[in-house]
Design a protein around this motif. Sequence first.
Motif, PDB file in Angstrom:
ATOM      1  N   GLY A   1       0.821  -1.294   0.031  1.00  0.00           N
ATOM      2  CA  GLY A   1      -0.063  -0.166   0.158  1.00  0.00           C
ATOM      3  C   GLY A   1       0.984   1.267   0.007  1.00  0.00           C
ATOM      4  O   GLY A   1       0.732   2.065  -0.872  1.00  0.00           O
ATOM      5  N   PHE A   2       1.909   1.381   0.950  1.00  0.00           N
ATOM      6  CA  PHE A   2       2.768   2.385   1.101  1.00  0.00           C
ATOM      7  C   PHE A   2       3.404   2.623  -0.441  1.00  0.00           C
ATOM      8  O   PHE A   2       3.728   3.601  -0.868  1.00  0.00           O
ATOM      9  N   GLY A   3       3.595   1.478  -1.048  1.00  0.00           N
ATOM     10  CA  GLY A   3       4.706   1.558  -2.166  1.00  0.00           C
ATOM     11  C   GLY A   3       3.862   2.083  -3.379  1.00  0.00           C
ATOM     12  O   GLY A   3       4.468   2.919  -4.225  1.00  0.00           O
ATOM     13  N   PHE A   4       2.549   1.859  -3.474  1.00  0.00           N
ATOM     14  CA  PHE A   4       1.555   2.243  -4.378  1.00  0.00           C
ATOM     15  C   PHE A   4       1.140   3.769  -4.194  1.00  0.00           C
ATOM     16  O   PHE A   4       0.474   4.157  -5.334  1.00  0.00           O
ATOM     17  N   VAL A   5       1.177   4.347  -3.160  1.00  0.00           N
ATOM     18  CA  VAL A   5       0.425   5.436  -2.912  1.00  0.00           C
ATOM     19  C   VAL A   5       1.018   6.792  -3.399  1.00  0.00           C
ATOM     20  O   VAL A   5       0.192   7.638  -3.565  1.00  0.00           O
ATOM     21  N   ASN A   6       2.500   6.846  -3.352  1.00  0.00           N
ATOM     22  CA  ASN A   6       2.989   8.268  -3.685  1.00  0.00           C
ATOM     23  C   ASN A   6       2.654   8.764  -4.936  1.00  0.00           C
ATOM     24  O   ASN A   6       2.568   9.904  -5.093  1.00  0.00           O
ATOM     25  N   ALA A   7       3.154   7.814  -5.999  1.00  0.00           N
ATOM     26  CA  ALA A   7       2.957   8.301  -7.444  1.00  0.00           C
ATOM     27  C   ALA A   7       1.444   8.722  -7.894  1.00  0.00           C
ATOM     28  O   ALA A   7       1.719  10.061  -8.326  1.00  0.00           O
ATOM     29  N   PRO A   8       0.402   8.124  -7.558  1.00  0.00           N
ATOM     30  CA  PRO A   8      -0.630   8.668  -7.931  1.00  0.00           C
ATOM     31  C   PRO A   8      -1.080   9.949  -7.280  1.00  0.00           C
ATOM     32  O   PRO A   8      -1.920  10.840  -7.755  1.00  0.00           O
TER      33      PRO A   8
ATOM     34  N   ALA B   1       5.027  20.495  -4.837  1.00  0.00           N
ATOM     35  CA  ALA B   1       5.544  20.909  -3.501  1.00  0.00           C
ATOM     36  C   ALA B   1       4.605  20.799  -2.622  1.00  0.00           C
ATOM     37  O   ALA B   1       5.014  20.150  -1.323  1.00  0.00           O
ATOM     38  N   VAL B   2       3.374  21.180  -2.645  1.00  0.00           N
ATOM     39  CA  VAL B   2       2.370  21.091  -1.637  1.00  0.00           C
ATOM     40  C   VAL B   2       2.053  19.971  -1.405  1.00  0.00           C
ATOM     41  O   VAL B   2       1.686  19.393  -0.222  1.00  0.00           O
ATOM     42  N   ALA B   3       1.754  18.957  -2.392  1.00  0.00           N
ATOM     43  CA  ALA B   3       1.579  17.362  -2.242  1.00  0.00           C
ATOM     44  C   ALA B   3       2.550  16.956  -1.622  1.00  0.00           C
ATOM     45  O   ALA B   3       2.189  16.001  -0.578  1.00  0.00           O
ATOM     46  N   SER B   4       3.765  17.125  -1.636  1.00  0.00           N
ATOM     47  CA  SER B   4       5.130  16.410  -0.885  1.00  0.00           C
ATOM     48  C   SER B   4       5.231  17.122   0.388  1.00  0.00           C
ATOM     49  O   SER B   4       5.132  16.318   1.450  1.00  0.00           O
ATOM     50  N   THR B   5       4.638  18.239   0.782  1.00  0.00           N
ATOM     51  CA  THR B   5       4.506  18.814   2.077  1.00  0.00           C
ATOM     52  C   THR B   5       3.660  18.347   2.868  1.00  0.00           C
ATOM     53  O   THR B   5       3.868  18.034   4.117  1.00  0.00           O
ATOM     54  N   SER B   6       2.599  18.218   2.342  1.00  0.00           N
ATOM     55  CA  SER B   6       1.298  17.429   3.041  1.00  0.00           C
ATOM     56  C   SER B   6       1.629  16.333   3.415  1.00  0.00           C
ATOM     57  O   SER B   6       1.259  15.853   4.382  1.00  0.00           O
ATOM     58  N   ARG B   7       2.246  15.412   2.649  1.00  0.00           N
ATOM     59  CA  ARG B   7       2.425  14.000   2.764  1.00  0.00           C
ATOM     60  C   ARG B   7       3.448  13.862   3.948  1.00  0.00           C
ATOM     61  O   ARG B   7       3.366  13.175   4.825  1.00  0.00           O
ATOM     62  N   GLN B   8       4.361  14.813   3.883  1.00  0.00           N
ATOM     63  CA  GLN B   8       5.412  14.865   5.252  1.00  0.00           C
ATOM     64  C   GLN B   8       4.649  15.249   6.526  1.00  0.00           C
ATOM     65  O   GLN B   8       4.986  14.578   7.316  1.00  0.00           O
ATOM     66  N   LEU B   9       4.076  16.101   6.323  1.00  0.00           N
ATOM     67  CA  LEU B   9       3.098  16.700   7.305  1.00  0.00           C
ATOM     68  C   LEU B   9       2.207  15.595   7.903  1.00  0.00           C
ATOM     69  O   LEU B   9       2.089  15.291   9.145  1.00  0.00           O
ATOM     70  N   GLY B  10       1.599  14.879   7.045  1.00  0.00           N
ATOM     71  CA  GLY B  10       0.729  13.690   7.390  1.00  0.00           C
ATOM     72  C   GLY B  10       1.512  12.585   8.181  1.00  0.00           C
ATOM     73  O   GLY B  10       0.941  11.921   9.036  1.00  0.00           O
TER      74      GLY B  10
END
Length: 197
Positions: free
Chosen positions: A81-88, A107-116
């Motif tokens: 699950g974690f492997g499949f989630v980032n690209a989409p 950048a917003v998506a990446s920052t949101s992912r790291q914050l999450g």
Amino acid sequence: LYLQNVRGLDALHAGLWMLPMAAPCFLCAPLSGRLVGSRGPRLPLLVAGAAMTASGVLFAAFEAETSNATLFAGYMLFGIGFGFVNAPITNTAVSGMPRAQAGVAAAVASTSRQLGQTLGVAIVGAVLAAGVGSSSYKDMFVSAARPGWWILTACGSAVLVLGLVSSGRWARRTAERTAETLASAEVRQVVGAPERA
């Protein structure tokens, strides 16, 4: 924490037990990117959401930690699950944006992912600590971890639902209309700039 403090494994063996989670991440991430490029984000998002939800349910409802086979299966599912989630997620964030704003969206998506991820570790850690309390850590860990696994199940379900909603025909049409609106606003802004100067 579980592998070392409850099962009593040393750092090396605990690390080896984490390989069923790390290996699928390593293998599924490029596969996810290829699927996004060839078929769009829908399938990788659905796989990611289903695998993460199944992993959470396996640990929360069936106490996967109690047997080697279910622990291995839970780790594998989470890794997939974690492997499949980032690209989409990144693709979905930038697909409706004009090229000039795609970098900002990524950048917003990446920052949101790291914050999450940061908030997830803090929240699940707090839930786990509250469940253990002053009791014996070893005896209480599996039951204290159950609410954290339900949180993970909810997050996996959210990915699954958002994957269904955000990657269908309606979502693609909405993204195209948004991109056209933003592009035309950008053109109007560039065209109107010399007149103001």
